[in-house]
Structures are given as structure tokens and as C-alpha cells.
Motif scaffolding. Structure first.
Motif, PDB file in Angstrom:
ATOM      1  N   ALA A  46     -17.285   4.762   9.023  1.00 48.91           N
ATOM      2  CA  ALA A  46     -15.979   4.128   8.895  1.00 48.91           C
ATOM      3  C   ALA A  46     -15.742   3.302  10.148  1.00 48.91           C
ATOM      4  O   ALA A  46     -16.164   3.687  11.251  1.00 48.91           O
ATOM      5  N   ALA A  47     -15.064   2.174   9.981  1.00 46.26           N
ATOM      6  CA  ALA A  47     -14.661   1.328  11.108  1.00 46.26           C
ATOM      7  C   ALA A  47     -15.827   0.985  12.029  1.00 46.26           C
ATOM      8  O   ALA A  47     -15.680   0.948  13.251  1.00 46.26           O
ATOM      9  N   GLY A  48     -17.004   0.732  11.448  1.00 47.47           N
ATOM     10  CA  GLY A  48     -18.145   0.314  12.234  1.00 47.47           C
ATOM     11  C   GLY A  48     -18.845   1.410  13.009  1.00 47.47           C
ATOM     12  O   GLY A  48     -19.695   1.132  13.857  1.00 47.47           O
ATOM     13  N   THR A  49     -18.519   2.667  12.714  1.00 50.61           N
ATOM     14  CA  THR A  49     -19.159   3.808  13.364  1.00 50.61           C
ATOM     15  C   THR A  49     -19.791   4.695  12.302  1.00 50.61           C
ATOM     16  O   THR A  49     -19.186   4.930  11.247  1.00 50.61           O
ATOM     17  N   GLY A  50     -20.998   5.193  12.567  1.00 51.89           N
ATOM     18  CA  GLY A  50     -21.680   6.054  11.611  1.00 51.89           C
ATOM     19  C   GLY A  50     -22.087   7.364  12.230  1.00 51.89           C
ATOM     20  O   GLY A  50     -22.231   7.490  13.449  1.00 51.89           O
ATOM     21  N   LYS A  80     -30.757  16.762  14.766  1.00 51.85           N
ATOM     22  CA  LYS A  80     -29.838  15.996  15.592  1.00 51.85           C
ATOM     23  C   LYS A  80     -28.720  15.394  14.749  1.00 51.85           C
ATOM     24  O   LYS A  80     -28.943  14.975  13.621  1.00 51.85           O
ATOM     25  N   ALA A  81     -27.531  15.350  15.348  1.00 53.60           N
ATOM     26  CA  ALA A  81     -26.433  14.557  14.808  1.00 53.60           C
ATOM     27  C   ALA A  81     -26.349  13.314  15.672  1.00 53.60           C
ATOM     28  O   ALA A  81     -26.049  13.399  16.863  1.00 53.60           O
ATOM     29  N   VAL A  82     -26.646  12.159  15.087  1.00 56.90           N
ATOM     30  CA  VAL A  82     -26.721  10.911  15.843  1.00 56.90           C
ATOM     31  C   VAL A  82     -25.530  10.032  15.486  1.00 56.90           C
ATOM     32  O   VAL A  82     -25.315   9.703  14.319  1.00 56.90           O
ATOM     33  N   VAL A  83     -24.755   9.659  16.508  1.00 59.16           N
ATOM     34  CA  VAL A  83     -23.657   8.710  16.324  1.00 59.16           C
ATOM     35  C   VAL A  83     -24.232   7.302  16.438  1.00 59.16           C
ATOM     36  O   VAL A  83     -24.977   6.998  17.379  1.00 59.16           O
ATOM     37  N   LEU A  84     -23.902   6.443  15.462  1.00 59.97           N
ATOM     38  CA  LEU A  84     -24.432   5.084  15.402  1.00 59.97           C
ATOM     39  C   LEU A  84     -23.310   4.072  15.576  1.00 59.97           C
ATOM     40  O   LEU A  84     -22.185   4.288  15.110  1.00 59.97           O
ATOM     41  N   ALA A 125     -22.168  -0.153  14.966  1.00 59.56           N
ATOM     42  CA  ALA A 125     -22.211  -0.989  13.770  1.00 59.56           C
ATOM     43  C   ALA A 125     -23.592  -1.559  13.502  1.00 59.56           C
ATOM     44  O   ALA A 125     -23.946  -1.825  12.348  1.00 59.56           O
ATOM     45  N   SER A 126     -24.400  -1.738  14.548  1.00 65.22           N
ATOM     46  CA  SER A 126     -25.754  -2.268  14.367  1.00 65.22           C
ATOM     47  C   SER A 126     -26.792  -1.164  14.196  1.00 65.22           C
ATOM     48  O   SER A 126     -27.988  -1.427  14.222  1.00 65.22           O
ATOM     49  N   LEU A 127     -26.343   0.076  14.050  1.00 63.42           N
ATOM     50  CA  LEU A 127     -27.174   1.264  13.865  1.00 63.42           C
ATOM     51  C   LEU A 127     -27.915   1.673  15.139  1.00 63.42           C
ATOM     52  O   LEU A 127     -28.876   2.448  15.083  1.00 63.42           O
ATOM     53  N   ALA A 128     -27.461   1.196  16.269  1.00 64.19           N
ATOM     54  CA  ALA A 128     -28.009   1.667  17.543  1.00 64.19           C
ATOM     55  C   ALA A 128     -27.407   3.031  17.871  1.00 64.19           C
ATOM     56  O   ALA A 128     -26.235   3.295  17.570  1.00 64.19           O
ATOM     57  N   GLU A 129     -28.212   3.887  18.477  1.00 69.89           N
ATOM     58  CA  GLU A 129     -27.758   5.237  18.813  1.00 69.89           C
ATOM     59  C   GLU A 129     -26.756   5.199  19.966  1.00 69.89           C
ATOM     60  O   GLU A 129     -27.032   4.654  21.032  1.00 69.89           O
ATOM     61  N   VAL A 130     -25.590   5.775  19.746  1.00 70.42           N
ATOM     62  CA  VAL A 130     -24.563   5.888  20.779  1.00 70.42           C
ATOM     63  C   VAL A 130     -24.707   7.207  21.522  1.00 70.42           C
ATOM     64  O   VAL A 130     -24.636   7.266  22.752  1.00 70.42           O
ATOM     65  N   SER A 131     -24.921   8.269  20.762  1.00 69.88           N
ATOM     66  CA  SER A 131     -25.130   9.593  21.356  1.00 69.88           C
ATOM     67  C   SER A 131     -25.809  10.480  20.335  1.00 69.88           C
ATOM     68  O   SER A 131     -25.784  10.198  19.126  1.00 69.88           O
ATOM     69  N   ALA A 132     -26.433  11.557  20.803  1.00 73.42           N
ATOM     70  CA  ALA A 132     -27.113  12.508  19.920  1.00 73.42           C
ATOM     71  C   ALA A 132     -26.744  13.918  20.345  1.00 73.42           C
ATOM     72  O   ALA A 132     -26.607  14.204  21.542  1.00 73.42           O
ATOM     73  N   HIS A 133     -26.592  14.790  19.358  1.00 74.51           N
ATOM     74  CA  HIS A 133     -26.139  16.156  19.614  1.00 74.51           C
ATOM     75  C   HIS A 133     -26.963  17.114  18.773  1.00 74.51           C
ATOM     76  O   HIS A 133     -27.209  16.857  17.597  1.00 74.51           O
ATOM     77  N   ILE A 170     -16.757  10.604   9.286  1.00 75.48           N
ATOM     78  CA  ILE A 170     -16.177   9.810  10.355  1.00 75.48           C
ATOM     79  C   ILE A 170     -14.714   9.569   9.995  1.00 75.48           C
ATOM     80  O   ILE A 170     -14.386   9.340   8.823  1.00 75.48           O
ATOM     81  N   SER A 171     -13.831   9.606  10.971  1.00 75.60           N
ATOM     82  CA  SER A 171     -12.412   9.375  10.714  1.00 75.60           C
ATOM     83  C   SER A 171     -12.168   7.910  10.365  1.00 75.60           C
ATOM     84  O   SER A 171     -12.972   7.032  10.702  1.00 75.60           O
ATOM     85  N   PRO A 172     -11.044   7.607   9.697  1.00 73.89           N
ATOM     86  CA  PRO A 172     -10.784   6.229   9.257  1.00 73.89           C
ATOM     87  C   PRO A 172     -10.833   5.198  10.376  1.00 73.89           C
ATOM     88  O   PRO A 172     -11.267   4.063  10.164  1.00 73.89           O
ATOM     89  N   GLY A 173     -10.397   5.571  11.570  1.00 69.71           N
ATOM     90  CA  GLY A 173     -10.415   4.637  12.686  1.00 69.71           C
ATOM     91  C   GLY A 173     -11.714   4.606  13.452  1.00 69.71           C
ATOM     92  O   GLY A 173     -11.862   3.832  14.409  1.00 69.71           O
ATOM     93  N   GLY A 174     -12.670   5.456  13.060  1.00 73.83           N
ATOM     94  CA  GLY A 174     -13.971   5.483  13.714  1.00 73.83           C
ATOM     95  C   GLY A 174     -14.008   6.212  15.038  1.00 73.83           C
ATOM     96  O   GLY A 174     -14.979   6.086  15.789  1.00 73.83           O
ATOM     97  N   HIS A 175     -12.972   7.018  15.350  1.00 73.19           N
ATOM     98  CA  HIS A 175     -12.893   7.665  16.657  1.00 73.19           C
ATOM     99  C   HIS A 175     -13.355   9.125  16.656  1.00 73.19           C
ATOM    100  O   HIS A 175     -13.550   9.717  17.717  1.00 73.19           O
ATOM    101  N   LEU A 176     -13.503   9.717  15.471  1.00 73.92           N
ATOM    102  CA  LEU A 176     -13.861  11.131  15.368  1.00 73.92           C
ATOM    103  C   LEU A 176     -15.049  11.287  14.426  1.00 73.92           C
ATOM    104  O   LEU A 176     -15.148  10.590  13.414  1.00 73.92           O
TER     105      LEU A 176
END
Length: 334
Positions: A99-103, A111-115, A117-125, A136-142
Motif C-alpha cells: 500500500a502507498a508504495g510500500t510492500g 525473512k520479512a522484507v520491507v520493500l 516502490a521500486s522493490l528495493a529492500e528497505v529492511s529485513a527481519h 501494510i497499512s493504508p498510508g504505508g507506515h506500518l
């Protein structure tokens, strides 16, 4: 004819038979390969650029289940032509949401990988078990994800889950919602058997809904991430999905008399009135539906290659229709 001549003729015959046999095997293998492709009957899937950003022609992002080199990859297709050509990203996910450009992509490597908008890895858990739900929350923050840490199916009672919520603004990770205070029947409820799963977020980026199981029963809960609390709202409601306007949730409900391995039907709940409406889908749906519009939800059912996607009106009207084959975990990219 001399002995030498007879040997030469025999050798030539053996070579000829070998060549003919080899050609026949190659033709049969080619025909088998073509037949497999024809039996698959799937759309064309090619590698290309995939973005989670909004804009342009609406698309559906999903996990591709079609056999071939792009199986399990995050893939997109035109929302207006869901049976059309697919574009595969090269990113493999077992569970996915955006949602909102975050995956969020739950991967088989644990792993849980946060992506972005271009599918680049932001963080991994790290994941504590088998991936089963992601949001993902509607605003892409959660971001939220659920894993099985004991058992591997919701159909029975012998399973345990762990649900985590990550605030992408602060980096704060709630490793387990079981640490939240649960209010049940008007008072704090503490028990060793509490399990959460199936988070869905409200637009305020603070409120969430989810399933909690305790005492052998499941409940729909409303949670508050700031207060770190959850309150039961209704019994026998699993895997809720909040509507875009925040007024309804669609969930799966166990219905008496159905087989133990397929016990669910989809229902919509009006949060203000408490009124339940059964949806037109009569098959058992073991999925957390996704809203693909203000009045339609999509979900997966078993298919020839793992799963197919279906859609049905969220008001109880109409009939279910197949949205696309060989796909799971859909998200509408407007």
C-alpha cells in the motif's frame, strides 16, 4: 558377402536405429513439453520492471503461481485484463501485501522484507516460523506479519502463531501482539493460550483489527498500537479485512455442519450496527480477503497450480467470479 561386410552392414543398421530412436525421443520430449505448456493454459509471464507506485494504468500485484521460471515471484498484470500478460519482478515472496508504495514480502528463507516502490529492500527481519499473513497499512507506515510457530493450518486447534507489527516511521518492532493487554468481557484477560493473527489496519495508522484465539474460541478484536491494547468485539471471526472507508470488515466464520477441514464461509460485518451479511461465495475460504474496490473483495481458493483468485461483492449480492488463475496474495495498485 564377407564377414567384414556383414559386420559393417550390422553396424550401420545399429547406428541408423539409434539415430531414429534418438530423434523420436527428442520429438516426444518436445511434444510433452508443449503439451505441459498447453495443459498449464497460463498467461505469458516475462521478466520486466515492476513498481508498487501508484499512477498510470491500474494494476494487480500478486504472487505468481504459474509453473515456470517465474513461479513464486512478485508479479503484476493490468487490472482491466487480469488474464493478460504478466510482468515478473524476480523478487520471490510466499506472502505479500502493499500500500502507498510500500510492500512487505515474507520469504522462504525466514525473512520479512520491507520493500520500497521500486522493490528495493528497505529492511529485513527474521521470521519465527512459517509465513501465513502479511499487511501494510493504508498510508504505508506500518507492516504486520503472522507466522505459524507450531502447526501449519487454521483448520484445527493444534497451532500457535506469532504476529509482529513494525512501525516504518520509527523502526519500532512489536515482536508479538501477545504482549499487548487484551480486554475481554469488560476486563483484562490473561492466559497462556492467547494467539493473534490476520492484522488489518485503519487509515489513522494506529488502529488495527485482528483475530485473537483464547480458550478454544476466536474473536475479532480492535487494537490500539499506541496504548498497546486490544479489545474483543465479536466471537467466531477470523482474518478480518477492513474496507477502504473503514466501516466494514469481511472475515471468515466457522459454520456448524461444515467439514472440519473446510469449515469457513465469508461474512461482512458492519462495524457501526453489528449486522452480519453472508457473502455469495459458498466454498470454504481459508484466506484473508483483499478489497479490490469499495464493494468487492478478492481471495484465493485451491487451483491446479496451487491457487486461483476469485472476487465477490462485499454486500452479499451477485456471484463469485474467477479473477485470475495461478495467483495468490493480490493487491490493487491504483
Amino acid at each position: 558377402m564377407t564377414t567384414r561386410s556383414r559386420l559393417l552392414v550390422l553396424l550401420a543398421a545399429v547406428v541408423l536405429l539409434a539415430l531414429v530412436g534418438g530423434a523420436a525421443v527428442l520429438r516426444a520430449a518436445d511434444r510433452a513439453g508443449q503439451k505441459d505448456k498447453e495443459q498449464a493454459g497460463g498467461p505469458r509471464v516475462t521478466r520486466g520492471q515492476v513498481s508498487l507506485a501508484a499512477g498510470g494504468e491500474p494494476r494487480i500485484a500478486f504472487r505468481n503461481m504459474a509453473w515456470g521460471p517465474h513461479r513464486d515471484e512478485l508479479t503484476t498484470v493490468a487490472a482491466g485484463r487480469p488474464d493478460g500478460p504478466r510482468t515478473a519482478s524476480g523478487v520471490n515472496c510466499l506472502r505479500f501485501h502493499a500500500a502507498a508504495g510500500t510492500g512487505i514480502c515474507l520469504q522462504s528463507g525466514g525473512k520479512a522484507v520491507v520493500l520500497d516502490a521500486s522493490l528495493a529492500e528497505v529492511s529485513a527481519h527474521p521470521l519465527a516460523g512459517i509465513p501465513t499473513r502479511a499487511r501494510i497499512s493504508p498510508g504505508g507506515h506500518l507492516a504486520a506479519w503472522t507466522v505459524f510457530v507450531g502447526g501449519d493450518s487454521y483448520a484445527g486447534t493444534n497451532f500457535s502463531t506469532r504476529t509482529s507489527v513494525l512501525d516504518l516511521r520509527t523502526g519500532r518492532l512489536e515482536a508479538s501482539l501477545e504482549e499487548f493487554t487484551l480486554h475481554k468481557d469488560g476486563k483484562a484477560h490473561r492466559a497462556a493460550d492467547i494467539n493473534y493473527w490476520g492484522v488489518t489496519f485503519a487509515a489513522d495508522e494506529r488502529t488495527f483489527y485482528a483475530t485473537v484465539a483464547t480458550g478454544g474460541r476466536t474473536h475479532l478484536v480492535r487494537g490500539d498500537l499506541t496504548a498497546r491494547t486490544a479489545t474483543t468485539l465479536r466471537e467466531n471471526a477470523e482474518c478480518p479485512s477492513l474496507s477502504p472507508d473503514g466501516t466494514r470488515v469481511v472475515f471468515k466464520k466457522r459454520v456448524a455442519g461444515l467439514p472440519a477441514e473446510a469449515p469457513w464461509r465469508l461474512y461482512a460485518l458492519d462495524l457501526a450496527s453489528g449486522r452480519e451479511t453472508p457473502l455469495a461465495e459458498q466454498r470454504s475460504v481459508d484466506d484473508q480477503v483483499v478489497w479490490t474496490g469499495p464493494d468487492t473483495v478478492a481471495y484465493a481458493l485451491p487451483g491446479d497450480f496451487g491457487a486461483d483468485l476469485y472476487a465477490v461483492p462485499a454486500d452479499g449480492s451477485g456471484q463469485p467470479r474467477r479473477l485470475m488463475s495461478s495467483a495468490v496474495a493480490p493487491v490493487l495498485l491504483p
